[in-house]
Structure formats: C-alpha cells, structure tokens
Design a protein around this motif. Structure first.
Motif, PDB file in Angstrom:
ATOM      1  N   UNK A 191       0.862  -1.179   0.000  1.00  0.00           N
ATOM      2  CA  UNK A 191       0.000   0.000   0.000  1.00  0.00           C
ATOM      3  C   UNK A 191       0.897   1.227   0.000  1.00  0.00           C
ATOM      4  N   UNK A 192       0.755   2.046  -1.016  1.00  0.00           N
ATOM      5  CA  UNK A 192       1.585   3.243  -1.165  1.00  0.00           C
ATOM      6  C   UNK A 192       0.904   4.492  -0.623  1.00  0.00           C
ATOM      7  N   UNK A 193      -0.405   4.591  -0.773  1.00  0.00           N
ATOM      8  CA  UNK A 193      -1.136   5.768  -0.301  1.00  0.00           C
ATOM      9  C   UNK A 193      -2.590   5.388  -0.066  1.00  0.00           C
ATOM     10  N   UNK A 194      -3.172   6.046   0.925  1.00  0.00           N
ATOM     11  CA  UNK A 194      -4.583   5.838   1.236  1.00  0.00           C
ATOM     12  C   UNK A 194      -5.197   7.188   1.575  1.00  0.00           C
ATOM     13  N   UNK A 195      -6.389   7.446   1.061  1.00  0.00           N
ATOM     14  CA  UNK A 195      -7.141   8.639   1.439  1.00  0.00           C
ATOM     15  C   UNK A 195      -8.575   8.198   1.703  1.00  0.00           C
ATOM     16  N   UNK A 196      -8.882   8.024   2.978  1.00  0.00           N
ATOM     17  CA  UNK A 196     -10.205   7.533   3.368  1.00  0.00           C
ATOM     18  C   UNK A 196     -11.304   8.540   3.074  1.00  0.00           C
ATOM     19  N   UNK A 197     -10.973   9.823   3.006  1.00  0.00           N
ATOM     20  CA  UNK A 197     -12.014  10.828   2.771  1.00  0.00           C
ATOM     21  C   UNK A 197     -12.614  10.722   1.377  1.00  0.00           C
ATOM     22  N   UNK A 198     -11.842  10.250   0.415  1.00  0.00           N
ATOM     23  CA  UNK A 198     -12.372  10.106  -0.946  1.00  0.00           C
ATOM     24  C   UNK A 198     -12.430   8.652  -1.394  1.00  0.00           C
ATOM     25  N   UNK A 199     -12.044   7.707  -0.523  1.00  0.00           N
ATOM     26  CA  UNK A 199     -12.111   6.295  -0.877  1.00  0.00           C
ATOM     27  C   UNK A 199     -11.080   5.904  -1.912  1.00  0.00           C
ATOM     28  N   UNK A 200      -9.823   6.238  -1.650  1.00  0.00           N
ATOM     29  CA  UNK A 200      -8.742   6.024  -2.613  1.00  0.00           C
ATOM     30  C   UNK A 200      -7.628   5.214  -1.960  1.00  0.00           C
ATOM     31  N   UNK A 201      -7.171   4.182  -2.642  1.00  0.00           N
ATOM     32  CA  UNK A 201      -6.026   3.412  -2.186  1.00  0.00           C
ATOM     33  C   UNK A 201      -5.116   3.182  -3.395  1.00  0.00           C
ATOM     34  N   UNK A 202      -3.861   3.501  -3.244  1.00  0.00           N
ATOM     35  CA  UNK A 202      -2.863   3.300  -4.301  1.00  0.00           C
ATOM     36  C   UNK A 202      -1.979   2.154  -3.851  1.00  0.00           C
ATOM     37  N   UNK A 203      -1.894   1.089  -4.680  1.00  0.00           N
ATOM     38  CA  UNK A 203      -1.143  -0.105  -4.300  1.00  0.00           C
ATOM     39  C   UNK A 203      -0.263  -0.590  -5.445  1.00  0.00           C
TER      40      UNK A 203
END
Length: 138
Positions: free
Chosen positions: A94-106
């Motif tokens: 997991x490289x980045x997560x933004x729970x406010x917009x529902x985004x996960x970069x893996x």
C-alpha cells in the motif's frame, strides 16, 4: 450571519418537503386507478471489475514480463482502510490511502492484480499505465 440563517432555514424547508410521502389514494394494498402495473426491481451494485483498458494494461504487463503492477483502487465509502489491509494481506504494497475520498494506491504482483478486484469494499480498480520516459528536450 442573518443570510446564513435564512439560507439554512430555506434549505431545511425544501428538504422537509422532499421527505413528505405522496398523498395516498385508495385503501392500503390497492393501486390508484389508472396506475397500471408498475414493477419495482432492486438495483444491486455491479461487482467491481477492471475496465477493458485495465485488462489490456494488465495483459501487456504479463506479456512484457513485469513482476508487479500499480493499481488505483476506489473503495466504497468508509472502507479505504479495510481495503488497504486486505490488499496488504494479499501480498501487495500500500503506497497511499485517502479515506475521505475512498482512494487506495497499491503495487501488487501481476498474478495477484485480478484478486484485488474481488476484495470486499472495492468499487473500481484501474491499472496504471506505464509512463513514457522519453527525453522532453527538443
């Protein structure tokens, strides 16, 4: 401040009007005259899947012998951290997560990319295209 109160009150009235039930006609369990047969279907959210472009990019990565591939994962509201944990357990990074917009970069091994699509809480997966590293100078 007064304008904010008036605007808020007006918005509240509009929303309250939207929440009112329509006037009923006839007795319970009967349809109003002339309503005809109306079918109601439950609309289920289609399962997440790769787009045709994503499938092509994944196939190209396999063909080119890539070991891993980057994925941009959209999640259902409030489930970004849960999805990130599931991808981590699958063997992805997991490289980045933004729970406010529902985004996960893996980044995941190519052979596991299609499994990410089936993780509970995933709504869409996009395979990142490789960037051209051409020299931009003329």
């Amino acid at each position: 401040m007064r304008k904010l109160v008036v605007t808020t009150a007006l918005a509240g009235l509009v929303l309250a009007g939207c929440a009112q039930r329509p006037a009923e006609t006839g007795s319970p369990g009967t349809r109003p005259p002339g309503s005809g047969s109306v079918g109601v279907t439950s609309s289920t959210v289609p399962p997440a899947r790769l787009s045709p472009q994503g499938e092509d990019a994944l196939e190209r990565a396999r063909r080119d012998g890539a070991r891993s591939v980057g994925l941009t994962v959209s999640t259902e509201p409030g489930r970004a951290d849960e999805v990130a944990g599931a991808v981590d357990r699958l063997g992805g990074t997991v490289e980045a997560t933004d729970a406010t917009i529902g985004y996960v970069r893996v980044t995941v091994p190519v052979e596991l990319a299609e499994q990410v699509v089936s993780v509970d809480g995933v709504s869409r997966v996009d395979v990142d295209e490789p960037l051209s590293n051409g020299d931009p100078t003329p």
